[in-house]
Write a protein that holds these residues in place. Structure first.
Motif, short mmCIF file in Angstrom:
data_model
loop_
_atom_site.label_atom_id
_atom_site.label_comp_id
_atom_site.label_asym_id
_atom_site.label_seq_id
_atom_site.Cartn_x
_atom_site.Cartn_y
_atom_site.Cartn_z
N VAL A 34 -7.31 0.15 9.36
CA VAL A 34 -8.63 0.72 9.11
C VAL A 34 -8.80 1.95 10.00
N ILE A 35 -9.18 3.07 9.37
CA ILE A 35 -9.45 4.29 10.13
C ILE A 35 -10.58 5.03 9.43
N ASP A 36 -11.48 5.61 10.21
CA ASP A 36 -12.66 6.29 9.67
C ASP A 36 -13.43 5.37 8.73
N ASN A 37 -13.46 4.10 9.09
CA ASN A 37 -14.18 3.07 8.33
C ASN A 37 -13.66 2.92 6.89
N ILE A 38 -12.38 3.23 6.68
CA ILE A 38 -11.74 3.05 5.38
C ILE A 38 -10.54 2.12 5.56
N LEU A 39 -10.42 1.17 4.67
CA LEU A 39 -9.33 0.19 4.70
C LEU A 39 -8.17 0.68 3.83
N TYR A 40 -6.99 0.76 4.41
CA TYR A 40 -5.79 1.24 3.71
C TYR A 40 -4.73 0.14 3.65
N VAL A 41 -3.98 0.11 2.55
CA VAL A 41 -2.73 -0.64 2.48
C VAL A 41 -1.65 0.30 1.97
N CYS A 42 -0.45 0.18 2.50
CA CYS A 42 0.62 1.12 2.16
C CYS A 42 1.97 0.42 2.03
N ASP A 43 2.75 0.92 1.07
CA ASP A 43 4.15 0.53 0.86
C ASP A 43 4.33 -0.97 0.65
N GLY A 44 5.41 -1.55 1.19
CA GLY A 44 5.72 -2.95 0.93
C GLY A 44 6.64 -3.13 -0.26
N ASN A 45 6.77 -4.36 -0.72
CA ASN A 45 7.60 -4.71 -1.87
C ASN A 45 6.75 -5.18 -3.04
N ASN A 46 7.27 -4.97 -4.23
CA ASN A 46 6.62 -5.46 -5.45
C ASN A 46 7.61 -6.35 -6.19
N TYR A 47 7.69 -7.62 -5.76
CA TYR A 47 8.66 -8.56 -6.32
C TYR A 47 8.05 -9.39 -7.44
N GLN A 48 8.81 -9.53 -8.52
CA GLN A 48 8.47 -10.46 -9.59
C GLN A 48 9.73 -11.25 -9.93
N LEU A 104 1.44 -11.68 3.93
CA LEU A 104 0.16 -11.09 3.60
C LEU A 104 -0.36 -10.28 4.78
N ALA A 105 -1.49 -9.59 4.57
CA ALA A 105 -2.19 -8.91 5.66
C ALA A 105 -3.51 -9.61 5.91
N LEU A 106 -3.85 -9.75 7.18
CA LEU A 106 -5.13 -10.29 7.60
C LEU A 106 -5.75 -9.27 8.55
N ILE A 107 -6.96 -8.77 8.21
CA ILE A 107 -7.55 -7.69 8.99
C ILE A 107 -9.06 -7.80 8.96
N GLU A 108 -9.70 -7.38 10.05
CA GLU A 108 -11.17 -7.37 10.10
C GLU A 108 -11.67 -6.04 9.59
N TYR A 109 -12.64 -6.08 8.66
CA TYR A 109 -13.22 -4.88 8.08
C TYR A 109 -14.59 -5.21 7.53
N ASP A 110 -15.56 -4.37 7.80
CA ASP A 110 -16.93 -4.55 7.30
C ASP A 110 -17.49 -5.91 7.73
N ASN A 111 -17.17 -6.29 8.96
CA ASN A 111 -17.65 -7.56 9.53
C ASN A 111 -17.22 -8.78 8.72
N ARG A 112 -16.09 -8.65 8.05
CA ARG A 112 -15.51 -9.76 7.32
C ARG A 112 -14.01 -9.80 7.60
N LEU A 113 -13.42 -10.94 7.34
CA LEU A 113 -11.99 -11.12 7.46
C LEU A 113 -11.37 -10.95 6.08
N TRP A 114 -10.43 -10.02 5.95
CA TRP A 114 -9.82 -9.72 4.67
C TRP A 114 -8.39 -10.26 4.62
N ALA A 115 -8.09 -11.06 3.61
CA ALA A 115 -6.73 -11.54 3.34
C ALA A 115 -6.23 -10.80 2.10
#
Length: 296
Positions: free
Chosen positions: A92-106, A41-52
């Motif tokens: 996070v850049i320019d106060n925008i949260l991005y997620v990119c690529d990765g795998n999509n496993y089912q 997973l990703a864990l990142i600080e954004y908007d004064n909160r911790l995002w999982a």
């Protein structure tokens, strides 16, 4: 740190546990757990909160997003991703949260590598599909550094193409990707962090050391730094322990390497003034890998 795998001599278990480290008391303390077990997973600080964000468990890739409020000490569910993914990049850049690529496993299906990005809108409280990456990447790093997003390294999905050392940067104003200087070393599942005006990358895998995916013999301890102004890489001191599926974070001008496969939960710190790594205490609360970690 949250999620990942707990491992000891007799058991390896997916966990939803979270722990926080107090720099002043030098003590790890458990905090409220995630809503479900997950790794990668990703864990990142954004908007004064911790995002999982995202990750995977036995059910497959996850689109789950939850945030931790440090005042109430509670997790709250947020709008899910458009595409379930794990081993992706987050920044996070320019106060925008991005997620990119990765795998999509089912389960019982293919495990495709994605080439898409999403961003979170504070106005709508929803995720929106953004640009398409120039290359499908997994187990790579997405780093916000000096007004650009850098996509670094990856596993390309098969041993014919293997691990890739390429890097490119995204200009959020022109909406364009530009190839930059390649890393000297091919690696994936490594740690990366913007630190002291450079990008640091450490550890991961080296495809030349093993024919088996994620074999311990392919682990690396080497580190490199990228100077965005000169567009070049420099090799620095190696960590004392070979690490992969670990996290690299910085606090108070000190860079830390946390846990990872086959590390017994050890922690190392890097002194940029002496170019030396040293073990530090305490170790992680438990031997762990595939977890998310960030500073707050």
């Amino acid at each position: 740190m949250c999620g990942g795998y707990y491992k000891d001599s007799s058991i390896e278990k997916l966990t939803r546990a979270c722990n926080s480290y107090d720099q002043e008391t030098r003590v790890w303390q458990p905090i409220k757990s995630l809503s479900n077990e997950r790794s990668s997973l990703a864990l990142i600080e954004y908007d004064n909160r911790l995002w999982a964000i995202g990750g995977k468990n036995l059910s497959g890739s996850l689109d789950t997003v939850e945030t931790y409020n440090i005042v109430t000490r509670l997790w709250s569910k947020q709008s899910p991703l458009n595409i379930a993914r794990y081993s992706f990049g987050t920044a996070v850049i320019d106060n925008i949260l991005y997620v990119c690529d990765g795998n999509n496993y089912q389960p019982n299906q293919n495990d495709p590598i994605l080439s898409s990005c999403e961003y979170y809108s504070m106005e709508t409280g929803e995720w929106h599909l953004g640009w398409t990456m120039t290359m499908a990447r997994t187990d790579f790093a997405l780093v916000a550094h000096n007004d650009y997003l850098y996509a670094i390294g990856c596993y390309f999905g098969n041993f014919d193409k293997g691990y890739i050392q390429s890097m490119e940067r995204y200009n959020t104003r022109t909406k364009q990707w530009q190839p930059m200087a390649n890393m000297p070393t091919k690696r994936n599942a490594f740690g990366a962090w913007s630190f002291m005006d450079k990008i640091y990358v450490c550890g991961g895998y080296d495809e030349n050391n093993s024919n088996s995916y994620r074999a311990s013999s392919s682990a690396m301890s080497s580190c490199e730094t990228y100077d965005s102004r000169a567009n070049n890489w420099t090799t620095i001191a190696s960590m004392n322990t070979k690490r992969y599926d670990f996290q690299l974070v910085a606090i108070d001008n000190v860079l830390y390497a946390l846990g990872g496969q086959s590390t017994n939960g050890t922690v190392e710190q890097y002194d940029y003034t002496t170019n030396l790594w040293s073990y530090t205490t305490p170790t992680l609360p438990f031997n762990s890998y595939g977890f998310g970690a960030t500073t707050f």
